[in-house]
Motif scaffolding. Structure first.
Motif, PDB file in Angstrom:
ATOM      1  N   THR A   1     -16.834   4.584  28.199  1.00  0.00           N
ATOM      2  CA  THR A   1     -16.191   4.335  26.904  1.00  0.00           C
ATOM      3  C   THR A   1     -16.144   2.855  26.549  1.00  0.00           C
ATOM      4  O   THR A   1     -15.882   2.500  25.399  1.00  0.00           O
ATOM      5  N   SER A   2     -16.395   1.988  27.516  1.00  0.00           N
ATOM      6  CA  SER A   2     -16.383   0.556  27.214  1.00  0.00           C
ATOM      7  C   SER A   2     -17.709   0.095  26.610  1.00  0.00           C
ATOM      8  O   SER A   2     -17.810  -1.015  26.095  1.00  0.00           O
ATOM      9  N   ARG A   3     -18.730   0.937  26.649  1.00  0.00           N
ATOM     10  CA  ARG A   3     -20.036   0.580  26.109  1.00  0.00           C
ATOM     11  C   ARG A   3     -20.207   1.179  24.712  1.00  0.00           C
ATOM     12  O   ARG A   3     -19.671   2.229  24.397  1.00  0.00           O
ATOM     13  N   SER A   4     -20.958   0.498  23.903  1.00  0.00           N
ATOM     14  CA  SER A   4     -21.221   1.000  22.549  1.00  0.00           C
ATOM     15  C   SER A   4     -22.685   0.854  22.176  1.00  0.00           C
ATOM     16  O   SER A   4     -23.066   1.088  21.040  1.00  0.00           O
ATOM     17  N   VAL A   5     -23.514   0.491  23.135  1.00  0.00           N
ATOM     18  CA  VAL A   5     -24.921   0.243  22.828  1.00  0.00           C
ATOM     19  C   VAL A   5     -25.623   1.529  22.426  1.00  0.00           C
ATOM     20  O   VAL A   5     -26.377   1.562  21.447  1.00  0.00           O
ATOM     21  N   SER A   6     -25.373   2.598  23.156  1.00  0.00           N
ATOM     22  CA  SER A   6     -26.100   3.842  22.922  1.00  0.00           C
ATOM     23  C   SER A   6     -25.377   4.776  21.969  1.00  0.00           C
ATOM     24  O   SER A   6     -25.798   5.904  21.788  1.00  0.00           O
ATOM     25  N   ASN A   7     -24.270   4.330  21.387  1.00  0.00           N
ATOM     26  CA  ASN A   7     -23.518   5.201  20.502  1.00  0.00           C
ATOM     27  C   ASN A   7     -24.151   5.211  19.118  1.00  0.00           C
ATOM     28  O   ASN A   7     -24.700   4.218  18.652  1.00  0.00           O
ATOM     29  N   GLY A   8     -24.053   6.317  18.439  1.00  0.00           N
ATOM     30  CA  GLY A   8     -24.586   6.385  17.089  1.00  0.00           C
ATOM     31  C   GLY A   8     -24.619   7.797  16.578  1.00  0.00           C
ATOM     32  O   GLY A   8     -24.372   8.758  17.312  1.00  0.00           O
ATOM     33  N   ILE A   9     -24.926   7.932  15.277  1.00  0.00           N
ATOM     34  CA  ILE A   9     -25.004   9.249  14.651  1.00  0.00           C
ATOM     35  C   ILE A   9     -26.182   9.269  13.697  1.00  0.00           C
ATOM     36  O   ILE A   9     -26.471   8.291  13.002  1.00  0.00           O
ATOM     37  N   LEU A  10     -26.898  10.376  13.700  1.00  0.00           N
ATOM     38  CA  LEU A  10     -28.052  10.561  12.835  1.00  0.00           C
ATOM     39  C   LEU A  10     -27.964  11.936  12.189  1.00  0.00           C
ATOM     40  O   LEU A  10     -27.469  12.891  12.799  1.00  0.00           O
ATOM     41  N   ALA A  11     -28.435  12.015  10.954  1.00  0.00           N
ATOM     42  CA  ALA A  11     -28.588  13.299  10.277  1.00  0.00           C
ATOM     43  C   ALA A  11     -30.062  13.671  10.303  1.00  0.00           C
ATOM     44  O   ALA A  11     -30.937  12.817  10.117  1.00  0.00           O
ATOM     45  N   VAL A  12     -30.350  14.920  10.560  1.00  0.00           N
ATOM     46  CA  VAL A  12     -31.732  15.392  10.655  1.00  0.00           C
ATOM     47  C   VAL A  12     -31.954  16.459   9.600  1.00  0.00           C
ATOM     48  O   VAL A  12     -31.196  17.431   9.512  1.00  0.00           O
ATOM     49  N   GLU A  13     -32.977  16.246   8.775  1.00  0.00           N
ATOM     50  CA  GLU A  13     -33.392  17.267   7.816  1.00  0.00           C
ATOM     51  C   GLU A  13     -34.817  17.675   8.129  1.00  0.00           C
ATOM     52  O   GLU A  13     -35.597  16.887   8.676  1.00  0.00           O
ATOM     53  N   PHE A  14     -35.134  18.893   7.780  1.00  0.00           N
ATOM     54  CA  PHE A  14     -36.426  19.454   8.134  1.00  0.00           C
ATOM     55  C   PHE A  14     -37.297  19.535   6.886  1.00  0.00           C
ATOM     56  O   PHE A  14     -36.919  20.133   5.870  1.00  0.00           O
ATOM     57  N   GLY A  15     -38.486  18.926   7.005  1.00  0.00           N
ATOM     58  CA  GLY A  15     -39.424  18.959   5.897  1.00  0.00           C
ATOM     59  C   GLY A  15     -40.177  20.276   5.842  1.00  0.00           C
ATOM     60  O   GLY A  15     -39.936  21.203   6.625  1.00  0.00           O
TER      61      GLY A  15
END
Length: 655
Positions: free
Chosen positions: A458-472
Motif C-alpha cells: 500500500t505504500s507504493r503507487s507506481v503500478s496503481n491505475g485504472i483503465l476503461a476497455v471498450e471493444f471495437g
C-alpha cells in the motif's frame, strides 16, 4: 467404531500440515464480517470496521494486503453502493515465519481437540443402556417388596446363609433370570474393556500430545521479541495447560473406576450366578462352587458400598441405586457425579489438605472429584479457545484501511432474476503482487469493462491505475449483420489466468438474431505504453461512475479469440484457468454450456483439415461454407465445446 482413528485421517492432517508455506482461507459476510483461517482450519485474524456486506475478497500472495468489495445499503429505498477497500495486512507479511509456526501449532491443537472429542464420542457409544438394568431392577424391587428389610440386607442374608426371601427369589429368577445375568455380565465386561482401551490408546495419548503442543506454544509466547506483537499470551496458555492437566487427572480417575468396577462386577456376578443355579436346583460346576473367605469379604464390601438405598437419588435420577458407576462420567451434563470417588483415607489427599504451601501451588493441577469427564472436557475447551482467540483479535486490530474507492451504484432493475456471478471480480497476480478489480460502468448505453489495479504494497503507487476497455468491431461477418458502428457491452468478466480475462459481450442495441459472444481479452493488448497514458486523478468525494468520462479508455480489437454463442442468451461466465474450462450461464439461469479452452491440435484436427482440403479440391464450396459457419472452434481454434450431449446442446437446470 474406530474408523475415525484410521491412518487415512491422520495422513490427511499430516499432508495438510506438511505444506511449508502458509495457506489461508478468507471468509467474508454481512456487516463487514471478515475472518482469516490458517490452513483453512484455525482462525488467525478477525477483521472489523469494513462497511457493507462482502461481495468479493482477495488476499495477496505476499500477505501485504487484502482487497475487499462490499455492497453498502444505507436504506431499503436507496440504491446500494459498490465500494472497493484495500486493507493493509503488513503485520502478517512482516511476521510471516512466526505466523506460520504459530498457525501450524494452532492447527495441531485444534486437530487434537477434535481427536479428543471423537474419542469421547466413541466411549459414549461403547457404553450401553443395558448396563443400567441392575439399577432399574433393584429400584423396582424396592417399590414392590412388602418387607421392611433393605435390599442390602436381603443380599447379605443370601451371601451369609445361602437363603433368599420370596421377593428376592422372584426378582432373581423371574425378572433377572440366569440367562439375563449372564448376558449382563458379558455386556459389562465388553463395554468396560472397550472404554478402557479408548481411554488408554486415544484419550490419554491425545491429551498428552495436546499438553506437549501447548507447552511449546508457551515457550514461543515467552519469546516476546518474536511473538508478543502477534498476541500470544503466556499467562493464558498456562491456564490452558492447567486445564489439560485437570482433564488428564479425570481420565486417570475414570480408568481407576473402570478397573475397580470390572473386578467388583466379576466377583459379584460369579457369586450371584452360583446362588441362582442353586435356587433353580441346577448342577453347579466344582470350579464355580469354590469360594474363599477373601471372596466373601470382597462381595460383602461390594454390597455395602453399592447397595445402599438413596431416596435423594430417586428424586434426582428416578432410581434408588447407582451400582453402575462408569456411565456417570460420560454424561454430558453439569450435574455433579452421583457417586464421586471416595478420597477418605487417601494419604496424598490428606497430605495436600494439611499443607498450606501446596494447596495453591501452580505446579499441581486442579482436581474436580465431583464433576464428570464431559464437564472437565468442556471446561478445557473453553479455556483453550479463549487462549487461542487473542492472537486473532490482535492481528485483526492491526489490519487497517489503506484505500477506499466508491465504484458505482447498483441499478434498480425491474428484472428480479437472481444473479449467481456478479461483477465486480477480484484477482491476485502472484508473480507481480498486484490486485486487479474488474467491474462495468454504463456509459452512453454501453457497459464498459474497467480494470483497476492496485499494488499489494500500500505504500507504493507506481503500478496503481485504472483503465476503461471498450471493444471495437471484431465480429466482421460472423453474425447476421455487420456495421462499422457496432459497439459491445460487457455482461460478465473473470480472470482466466494472470494474463487473460474471459468476457461475455453483447451488442449495445440488441435485436432479433443478434448473438452474444464469449471472448478472451489478453492484458497485453490493454496495458501497452502505459507510461505514456495521461494519469487519472481520482476525486475521492465522487463515485467512479461520476468520473467515467475522465478515465483513460483503451479500444481493443480481438482478432480470433472469440466465439459466437448461438441460440443462447448468455449472461454469466465462470472460468478455471488451471483446468482450462469456461462455463457460460444464460440470463434466466436455466441453460449452461461448458467449453474447454486452449485445446491443442491433435491427429483428429489434422484429419479434419485434410477432409476440408479434399472438399475444396472436389469443388464443393457450398458444403465448405456451411461447415465453416457451424464450426465449433473458438478463439482461433483454441477453444472447443466439450464433446458431450449436455454441452453440444443447452442443458436444462430445472429441478
Amino acid at each position: 467404531m474406530f474408523y475415525i482413528f484410521s491412518e487415512e485421517k491422520s495422513d490427511e492432517i499430516m499432508k495438510l500440515l506438511g505444506d511449508v508455506r502458509l495457506n489461508a482461507l478468507v471468509l467474508g459476510g454481512s456487516s463487514g464480517f471478515i475472518e482469516i483461517y490458517a490452513y483453512g482450519m484455525f482462525k488467525i485474524a478477525t477483521v472489523t470496521g469494513v462497511a457493507g456486506s462482502c461481495r468479493g475478497l482477495c488476499l495477496s500472495s505476499d500477505l501485504k494486503s487484502l482487497s475487499v468489495i462490499t455492497e453498502i445499503q444505507d436504506s431499503s429505498d436507496r440504491e446500494a453502493e459498490i465500494t472497493y477497500f484495500q486493507l493493509d495486512t503488513s503485520l502478517l507479511s512482516s511476521y510471516l515465519p512466526e505466523v506460520t509456526r504459530m498457525a501450524r501449532k494452532f492447527t495441531h491443537i485444534s486437530t487434537l481437540l477434535q481427536y479428543i472429542k471423537l474419542s469421547l464420542t466413541c466411549m459414549c457409544e461403547a457404553w450401553e443402556e443395558i448396563l443400567m438394568q441392575m439399577d432399574s431392577r433393584l429400584t423396582k424391587f424396592v417399590q414392590e417388596k412388602n418387607t421392611t428389610t433393605s435390599v442390602q440386607d436381603e443380599f447379605m442374608q443370601l451371601l451369609l446363609w445361602g437363603k433368599a426371601s420370596l421377593e428376592l427369589q422372584a426378582l432373581l429368577m423371574n425378572q433377572l433370570t440366569v440367562k439375563g445375568l449372564k448376558k449382563l455380565g458379558q455386556s459389562i465386561e465388553s463395554s468396560y474393556s472397550s472404554i478402557q482401551k479408548l481411554v488408554i490408546s486415544h484419550l490419554q495419548s491425545g491429551s498428552e500430545a495436546l499438553l506437549y503442543h501447548l507447552s511449546e506454544l508457551k515457550g514461543m509466547a515467552l519469546w516476546k521479541q518474536k511473538y508478543e506483537s502477534l498476541g500470544l499470551d503466556a499467562s493464558g496458555i498456562e491456564e490452558a495447560i492447567t486445564a489439560v492437566g485437570s482433564f488428564i487427572l479425570k481420565a486417570n480417575e475414570l480408568l481407576q473406576v473402570i478397573d475397580s468396577s470390572m473386578k467388583n462386577f466379576k466377583a459379584f456376578f460369579r457369586w450371584l450366578y452360583v446362588a441362582m443355579l442353586r435356587m433353580s436346583e441346577d448342577h453347579v460346576l466344582p470350579e464355580l462352587n469354590k469360594m474363599t473367605q477373601k471372596d466373601i469379604t470382597f462381595v460383602a464390601d461390594f454390597l455395602t458400598e453399592h447397595f445402599n438405598e438413596a431416596p435423594e437419588l430417586y428424586n434426582r435420577k428416578g432410581k434408588y441405586f447407582n451400582v453402575e458407576r462408569v456411565g456417570q462420567y460420560l454424561k454430558d451434563e453439569d450435574d455433579d457425579l452421583v457417586s464421586p470417588p471416595n478420597t477418605e483415607g487417601n494419604q496424598w489427599f490428606n497430605f495436600l489438605k494439611n499443607s498450606t504451601h501446596l494447596k495453591e501451588s501452580p505446579l499441581l493441577f486442579p482436581y474436580y472429584p465431583e464433576k464428570s469427564l464431559h464437564f472437565v472436557k468442556r471446561q478445557m475447551e473453553g479455556v483453550i479457545d479463549q487462549c487461542l482467540q487473542k492472537p486473532a483479535d490482535v492481528i485483526g486490530k492491526s489490519v487497517h484501511q489503506a484505500v477506499c474507492m466508491t465504484l458505482y451504484k447498483t441499478s434498480q432493475s425491474e428484472d428480479s432474476t437472481p444473479q449467481l456471478f456478479k461483477l465486480p471480480f477480484l484477482w491476485n497476480d502472484k508473480t507481480s503482487n498486484i490486485h486487479y478489480v474488474l467491474f462495468t460502468i454504463l456509459e452512453n448505453s454501453i457497459s464498459k469493462i474497467h480494470i483497476l489495479r492496485r499494488h499489494t504494497d500500500t505504500s507504493r503507487s507506481v503500478s496503481n491505475g485504472i483503465l476503461a476497455v471498450e471493444f471495437g468491431n471484431f465480429l466482421n461477418n460472423s453474425v447476421n449483420e455487420s456495421s462499422d458502428s457496432r459497439s459491445y457491452s460487457c455482461l460478465d468478466a473473470h480472470f482466466y489466468d494472470d494474463e487473460t480475462v474471459t468476457v461475455v459481450l453483447k451488442e449495445s442495441v440488441e435485436q432479433e438474431g443478434k448473438e452474444r459472444v464469449l471472448a478472451q481479452l489478453p492484458l497485453s493488448s490493454v496495458y501497452t505504453d502505459e507510461e505514456q497514458d495521461r494519469e487519472f486523478i481520482w476525486d475521492s468525494t465522487k463515485r467512479l461512475d461520476e468520473q467515467s468520462g475522465e478515465i483513460p479508455t483503451r479500444t481493443v480489437f480481438l482478432e480470433n479469440q472469440w466465439r459466437v454463442l448461438e441460440n443462447m442468451k448468455a449472461q454469466y461466465v465462470s472460468v478455471n484457468g488451471i483446468r482450462k474450462v469456461s462455463c457460460v450461464l444464460s440470463s434466466n439461469l436455466r441453460h449452461v454450456r461448458v467449453f474447454e479452452m486452449d485445446v491443442e491440435d491433435d491427429g483428429e484436427v489434422e484429419e479434419e483439415e485434410e477432409e476440408e482440403t479434399t472438399q475444396i479440391a472436389a469443388g464443393e464450396p457450398d458444403e465448405l461454407n456451411q461447415s465453416a459457419d457451424n464450426q465449433d472452434n473458438v478463439c482461433g481454434a483454441s477453444v472447443e465445446e466439450l464433446p458431450d450431449e449436455t454441452e453440444e446442446q443447452e442443458s436444462s437446470l430445472d429441478p
